[in-house]
Design a protein around this motif. Sequence first.
Motif, PDB file in Angstrom:
ATOM      1  N   MET A  38      10.931 -44.291  -0.318  1.00  0.00           N
ATOM      2  CA  MET A  38      11.391 -45.152   0.765  1.00  0.00           C
ATOM      3  C   MET A  38      12.578 -44.543   1.501  1.00  0.00           C
ATOM      4  O   MET A  38      12.918 -44.974   2.603  1.00  0.00           O
ATOM      5  N   ARG A  39      13.193 -43.512   0.901  1.00  0.00           N
ATOM      6  CA  ARG A  39      14.279 -42.828   1.588  1.00  0.00           C
ATOM      7  C   ARG A  39      13.780 -42.155   2.859  1.00  0.00           C
ATOM      8  O   ARG A  39      14.545 -41.909   3.782  1.00  0.00           O
ATOM      9  N   LEU A  40      12.485 -41.828   2.918  1.00  0.00           N
ATOM     10  CA  LEU A  40      11.925 -41.237   4.133  1.00  0.00           C
ATOM     11  C   LEU A  40      12.067 -42.201   5.302  1.00  0.00           C
ATOM     12  O   LEU A  40      12.460 -41.823   6.412  1.00  0.00           O
ATOM     13  N   LEU A  58       4.088 -47.338   4.771  1.00  0.00           N
ATOM     14  CA  LEU A  58       3.660 -45.970   5.027  1.00  0.00           C
ATOM     15  C   LEU A  58       4.429 -44.982   4.152  1.00  0.00           C
ATOM     16  O   LEU A  58       3.838 -44.042   3.587  1.00  0.00           O
ATOM     17  N   SER A  59       5.737 -45.173   4.012  1.00  0.00           N
ATOM     18  CA  SER A  59       6.535 -44.274   3.182  1.00  0.00           C
ATOM     19  C   SER A  59       6.109 -44.338   1.723  1.00  0.00           C
ATOM     20  O   SER A  59       5.969 -43.301   1.051  1.00  0.00           O
ATOM     21  N   VAL A  60       5.899 -45.543   1.205  1.00  0.00           N
ATOM     22  CA  VAL A  60       5.481 -45.685  -0.185  1.00  0.00           C
ATOM     23  C   VAL A  60       4.081 -45.104  -0.379  1.00  0.00           C
ATOM     24  O   VAL A  60       3.790 -44.470  -1.405  1.00  0.00           O
ATOM     25  N   PHE A  61       3.191 -45.284   0.607  1.00  0.00           N
ATOM     26  CA  PHE A  61       1.841 -44.718   0.492  1.00  0.00           C
ATOM     27  C   PHE A  61       1.897 -43.192   0.416  1.00  0.00           C
ATOM     28  O   PHE A  61       1.168 -42.568  -0.370  1.00  0.00           O
ATOM     29  N   ILE A  62       2.756 -42.587   1.226  1.00  0.00           N
ATOM     30  CA  ILE A  62       2.907 -41.129   1.160  1.00  0.00           C
ATOM     31  C   ILE A  62       3.435 -40.723  -0.207  1.00  0.00           C
ATOM     32  O   ILE A  62       3.002 -39.711  -0.782  1.00  0.00           O
ATOM     33  N   GLY A  63       4.356 -41.512  -0.763  1.00  0.00           N
ATOM     34  CA  GLY A  63       4.854 -41.214  -2.104  1.00  0.00           C
ATOM     35  C   GLY A  63       3.763 -41.327  -3.156  1.00  0.00           C
ATOM     36  O   GLY A  63       3.655 -40.476  -4.047  1.00  0.00           O
ATOM     37  N   VAL A  64       2.949 -42.370  -3.064  1.00  0.00           N
ATOM     38  CA  VAL A  64       1.837 -42.531  -4.009  1.00  0.00           C
ATOM     39  C   VAL A  64       0.863 -41.368  -3.884  1.00  0.00           C
ATOM     40  O   VAL A  64       0.404 -40.800  -4.882  1.00  0.00           O
TER      41      VAL A  64
END
Length: 604
Positions: A516-518, A401-407
Amino acid sequence: MSIVPLVKVTVAASSRDQSQVLKTLQHYGQCHLIADDKASSGASQTARDADGKLALKFLKGGAQQRRRLNHFAQFDFQQTVAAALAVKQQLRECEQQLEKVRQRIELVRPWGDFDFPPRQTIGHYRFWFYLLPMSKRRALTELTLPWQIVGRSNTKLYVVVISQHEPSPTLLPVTRQHLGAKPLSQLLQEQDTLEQKLDELYHQRYLLTRFIGLIEKHMIVADNRTFANYARSLCRVSGGFFTLKIWLPKKRVAEFETLAAHNRFAFTARTANAEDLPPTLLAPNKWFKSGALLAGVYQLPSYHAWDPSAHLYLFFSLFFAMILSDAGYALLLGGVLGCYWRRLEHSALGRDLRWLAAVMVITALAWGILVGSYFGVSPGNGWLSHLHLLDLDNYQIMMQLSVFIGVLHIVVANFSALKGEIAPRSKWLSKAGWSAMALGGFFWWLFAGLSHTVFANELWPVWCAQGLLALGFVAVGVGSVWRSLNDNQGWWRSLANGFLPLLNSSKLFGDTLSYMRLFALGLASASLAVTFNQLAMHNIHQGGLALAGGLLILLFGHSVNLLLAIMAGVVHGLRLNFIEFYNWGEPGEGYPFVPFSCRDLSYE
């Protein structure tokens, strides 16, 4: 939200009307002066202005203030400012002296009140003082100089050594005490004198606070006059006429025509082109007005770029919520915000900040409910459990989920970068290619890791993701070659330049993983809350004094955790926007639109 379109205006009028025209423009307050290399720095701060600002800051810092005077015929600005700065300097010196005397008193007090005898009466011998720990008392037996223990505490010995010359630093295992030559009674008397002088100086500042309003008025008039002189320095005079170049919002051209007709000046206007470097004037939507504050924290966007304010507003609130990851903390912050809501209403900045804070609190509350954390306690089987849709302990889902938000953030940045101007097709192709690479890489990683699902034995989702990644890779290269060819760089150089941007693939990978820090910071915040709860409950169940200790752990632990979460949410929330997002969004760097205005309408 958008960047206000500007037109470049050249104002012309007779030289004898210069003062009146400049005054009209200053009262109009919608123009930005255009300076050139030949313009003098007429708006620079004078020493008198700087002193006035220092005096105002000093007088406003007083704990108590008198009623401000609005009219005072005998008011002398320079004399009042000089008096305030003199009191400020005396206060600083007096406070420094008092602090030194108090430190000396604390050092001398344990030794008692005594006077040193004249050296001639004791053969020029002097006293040297040492504060020796009890555990090192054996060192006294090795002394060859006369010594005496003149006092003691539970842990220290007060030792006086007699010698004509300063003893060696290795005489005792401690450094000697520098008590000075003044006895305790004299130091106490100096303390009383300085405290009395300090009270008198505070009273003098209190008396001077009645002139705050008059100083402010004088400073406003001085600032307006300085700004007018700066505008006059930008005017070009020739043949009995003067010209002045300004930037004007395009929507105000019609009313500027009316202003010119009534004030005997002419003007020409043209739309800003690509060679111009106009200032940036943001026109915030009322729902995203606070986003303009975030845009100004790092850098204003370029006039020819696009306005990232709304994106910063929404994503910053989301990032803050994911890092906080607790509905209880969000409710606590909401309560604090509610207590200060009306206080923040007194300034435009406060009103904007409170709405930004309100959106951050609401977003954090919604996210905290989704992850099911209330001061580190899960909702259990109550009705809140039905809203607990995400599990922070499910590392795989939360990382995805974190990586998807970053993308998503990077894709939005790439396409938003095309809004500032009519971009060439090569730029559209490159931006679409980077977006495709980000999405393709994410879905490849996602589908490759979906074991025990409907996609476990299917290869087509992975092939589609790989195809999207390859297509994006090609699009970036073709777009770069196309852009180089449009710049007439030749085929071979264009082909070489087409491969150079592809090296940013590693940068795209690193920026995506940076989100991913999120998950990591949100998990850390939730884990600390749970840990403090466990430590506190372990003590509370024991009863007695342990109960009080458990409550202190609960209060102190959650206070520290909340403070760390707020700091991390603000710092990393802004970082992801101003570094990762700005790198791909390319909003550029602009400078603010500063209106040539009059702070005081009564200015003459």
